[in-house]
Design a protein around this motif. Structure first.
Motif, short mmCIF file in Angstrom:
data_model
loop_
_atom_site.label_atom_id
_atom_site.label_comp_id
_atom_site.label_asym_id
_atom_site.label_seq_id
_atom_site.Cartn_x
_atom_site.Cartn_y
_atom_site.Cartn_z
N SER A 68 -13.95 1.73 7.50
CA SER A 68 -13.37 0.67 6.68
C SER A 68 -11.86 0.87 6.67
CB SER A 68 -13.92 0.72 5.25
OG SER A 68 -15.31 0.49 5.24
N ILE A 69 -11.12 -0.09 7.22
CA ILE A 69 -9.68 0.07 7.35
C ILE A 69 -9.01 0.15 5.98
CG2 ILE A 69 -7.57 -1.04 8.17
CD1 ILE A 69 -9.16 -2.14 10.53
N ILE A 70 -9.36 -0.75 5.08
CA ILE A 70 -8.83 -0.72 3.71
C ILE A 70 -9.95 -0.22 2.81
CG2 ILE A 70 -7.85 -2.09 1.83
CD1 ILE A 70 -6.79 -4.02 3.96
N ASP A 71 -9.77 0.95 2.24
CA ASP A 71 -10.88 1.57 1.52
C ASP A 71 -10.48 2.10 0.15
OD1 ASP A 71 -9.35 3.71 2.27
OD2 ASP A 71 -10.98 4.84 3.22
N SER A 72 -9.44 1.53 -0.44
CA SER A 72 -9.01 1.97 -1.76
C SER A 72 -8.50 0.79 -2.56
CB SER A 72 -7.90 3.02 -1.64
OG SER A 72 -7.28 3.24 -2.90
N PRO A 73 -8.80 0.74 -3.86
CA PRO A 73 -8.27 -0.32 -4.71
C PRO A 73 -6.74 -0.30 -4.82
CG PRO A 73 -10.12 0.76 -5.78
CD PRO A 73 -9.75 1.59 -4.59
N ASP A 74 -6.12 0.81 -4.43
CA ASP A 74 -4.66 0.89 -4.47
C ASP A 74 -4.00 0.25 -3.27
OD1 ASP A 74 -4.63 2.26 -6.90
OD2 ASP A 74 -4.91 4.19 -5.92
N GLN A 75 -4.80 -0.21 -2.30
CA GLN A 75 -4.27 -0.88 -1.12
C GLN A 75 -4.50 -2.38 -1.26
OE1 GLN A 75 -6.85 1.75 1.27
NE2 GLN A 75 -5.09 2.03 2.62
N PRO A 104 0.84 -1.20 0.00
CA PRO A 104 0.00 0.00 0.00
C PRO A 104 0.87 1.24 0.00
CG PRO A 104 0.00 -1.04 2.14
CD PRO A 104 0.71 -1.97 1.20
N SER A 105 0.48 2.25 -0.79
CA SER A 105 1.27 3.46 -0.87
C SER A 105 1.18 4.24 0.42
CB SER A 105 0.78 4.32 -2.05
OG SER A 105 -0.53 4.73 -1.83
N ARG A 106 2.24 4.99 0.73
CA ARG A 106 2.28 5.75 1.97
C ARG A 106 1.17 6.77 2.08
NH1 ARG A 106 6.16 6.20 5.69
NH2 ARG A 106 7.59 5.07 4.34
N PRO A 107 0.85 7.57 1.00
CA PRO A 107 -0.23 8.53 1.14
C PRO A 107 -1.56 7.90 1.46
CG PRO A 107 1.13 9.01 -0.78
CD PRO A 107 1.56 7.67 -0.26
N LEU A 108 -1.85 6.72 0.86
CA LEU A 108 -3.12 6.08 1.12
C LEU A 108 -3.18 5.56 2.54
CD1 LEU A 108 -3.62 4.25 -2.25
CD2 LEU A 108 -5.10 6.00 -1.30
N ALA A 138 -12.07 -16.12 -22.03
CA ALA A 138 -11.84 -14.82 -21.42
C ALA A 138 -10.74 -14.96 -20.37
CB ALA A 138 -13.11 -14.28 -20.77
N LEU A 139 -10.12 -13.83 -20.05
CA LEU A 139 -9.18 -13.73 -18.94
C LEU A 139 -9.79 -12.83 -17.89
CD1 LEU A 139 -6.41 -13.94 -17.49
CD2 LEU A 139 -5.68 -11.95 -18.87
N VAL A 140 -9.97 -13.34 -16.68
CA VAL A 140 -10.49 -12.53 -15.57
C VAL A 140 -9.26 -12.10 -14.76
CG1 VAL A 140 -12.12 -12.37 -13.67
CG2 VAL A 140 -12.58 -13.92 -15.59
N TYR A 141 -8.99 -10.81 -14.77
CA TYR A 141 -7.70 -10.26 -14.37
C TYR A 141 -7.84 -9.39 -13.12
CZ TYR A 141 -3.27 -7.68 -15.13
OH TYR A 141 -2.01 -7.12 -15.01
N ASN A 142 -7.14 -9.76 -12.04
CA ASN A 142 -7.15 -8.94 -10.83
C ASN A 142 -6.19 -7.78 -11.01
OD1 ASN A 142 -7.26 -7.83 -8.28
ND2 ASN A 142 -6.26 -9.53 -7.25
N GLU A 143 -6.72 -6.62 -11.34
CA GLU A 143 -5.86 -5.48 -11.61
C GLU A 143 -5.33 -4.82 -10.34
OE1 GLU A 143 -8.07 -2.70 -13.90
OE2 GLU A 143 -9.64 -2.40 -12.39
N LEU A 150 -13.80 -2.24 -3.15
CA LEU A 150 -14.69 -1.41 -3.96
C LEU A 150 -13.92 -0.31 -4.69
CD1 LEU A 150 -17.74 -0.76 -1.59
CD2 LEU A 150 -17.60 -2.36 -3.49
N PRO A 151 -14.15 -0.16 -5.98
CA PRO A 151 -13.59 0.99 -6.69
C PRO A 151 -14.25 2.28 -6.18
CG PRO A 151 -14.29 -0.72 -8.21
CD PRO A 151 -14.86 -1.07 -6.87
N GLN A 152 -13.57 3.39 -6.36
CA GLN A 152 -14.13 4.67 -5.94
C GLN A 152 -15.46 4.90 -6.65
OE1 GLN A 152 -12.92 6.63 -3.58
NE2 GLN A 152 -11.14 5.30 -3.24
N GLY A 153 -16.45 5.35 -5.87
CA GLY A 153 -17.75 5.70 -6.43
C GLY A 153 -18.71 4.54 -6.60
N LYS A 154 -18.32 3.33 -6.16
CA LYS A 154 -19.19 2.17 -6.30
C LYS A 154 -19.65 1.68 -4.94
CE LYS A 154 -18.91 0.99 -10.80
NZ LYS A 154 -20.07 0.71 -11.68
#
Length: 315
Positions: free
Chosen positions: A73-80, A5-9, A259-264, A292-296
């Motif tokens: 929510s402790i983890i609240d960003s897809p970047d984490q 996880p990035s430091r700012p997040l 199809a390829l289901v890809y965890n981005e 959850l992605p932002q806004g969903k």
């Protein structure tokens, strides 16, 4: 390999939790809402403090709580990346005040139990999503802990959340039950869509980069053709062996999957190579995430996932 996880997040999450500890009534997550603080409204003291390990469970709790809960929510960003997340002291402070704690379990977010114990909060009602789901490891295999992609399990988790909130706030029991019932009713069209995919494409092969979407794939009647060594190595953050990588790439060059289901959320050089191979072969790529992605909200997010899978298969 999983991203740290990035430091700012991480800092942002800590600041939000610090604000909560100071009396702030703002929830975290994509569908957050502002609730009056105890300093501005006497009613705020009746709000049930809830801590969820990720915004997936935080969103469901907020939906069922409907204005009677304060959700962190402790983890609240897809970047984490939940697999490598390092919780801090502000997380522990929030857990020390929680009346309801929602964790995934199954080794996914062990930091919750450790920090809850360190916080000395033995009165909180802890909901372990994997235990509620009843999912276990297959003989000789590993547990797929990503139970929020299993819609029947999510329905059971919703009932557990409603029960835990009712125990903490008996005055809101009927509202919690009604909200959980309404939430489960909205899961039914999603299950019907999965059944539709199964009817149209049952038995067809797809590939994955990680086990994250396997419950969705199974419910849709599809077959995962990915070498287990590939997806397991990616999930663990290990390098994929050259032989396993070539076996995986051959799924696309030989057009053996639909199809390829890809965890981005946890991509790296080897998963990106797989993605490029799929795209070069004209095989649709369906991106998914663990949070959850932002806004969903949960229902909108899962609807988009099911629809994307159906679209990739031509359903």
């Amino acid at each position: 390999m999983p991203k740290s996880p990035s430091r700012p997040l991480a800092l942002g999450a800590g600041l939000c939790l610090a604000a909560l500890a100071a009396g702030c009534g703002t929830t975290s997550g994509a569908s957050s809402q502002t609730v009056p603080s105890s300093a501005s409204s006497p009613a705020a003291s009746a709000h049930v403090p809830v801590v969820a390990s990720t915004n997936v469970y935080g969103d469901i709790a907020r939906r069922i709580g409907a204005g009677r809960v304060d959700v962190t929510s402790i983890i609240d960003s897809p970047d984490q990346d939940p697999h490598s997340y390092e919780a801090g002291t502000q997380n522990q402070l929030a857990l020390s005040k929680a009346k309801v704690v929602i964790e995934n379990g199954g080794g996914y977010d062990d930091f919750v139990d450790r920090m809850l114990s360190s916080a000395g909060n033995d009165s909180a009602r802890v909901i372990n999503a994997v235990k509620v789901s009843g999912k276990t490891a297959p003989p000789g295999g590993e547990l797929n802990e990503h139970v929020w992609y299993d819609l029947p399990s999510v329905a059971g988790i919703a009932d557990e959340i409603a029960g835990a909130l009712a125990a903490a706030d008996p005055a809101g029991a009927s509202a919690y039950t009604a909200n959980a019932t309404a939430f489960k009713a909205e899961l039914e069209p999603l299950m019907a869509k999965e059944a539709g995919i199964k009817a149209a494409h049952g038995g067809e092969a797809v590939a994955i980069t990680e086990p994250v979407p396997l419950y969705l794939i199974d419910a849709s009647g599809l077959r995962n053709a990915t070498p287990p060594e590939f997806s397991e190595a990616v999930e663990e953050g290990d390098d994929v062996s050259p032989r396993t990588l070539q076996e995986t790439l051959a799924l696309f060059t030989g057009k053996k999957v639909k199809a390829l289901v890809y965890n981005e959320q946890t991509s790296g050089p080897q998963t990106q190579e797989v993605q490029k191979a799929a795209e070069a072969a004209g095989i649709p790529v369906v991106p998914v995430t663990e949070t959850l992605p932002q806004g969903k909200d949960y229902l909108g997010w899962m609807t988009a996932n099911v629809d994307a899978l159906a679209g990739a298969l031509g359903a």
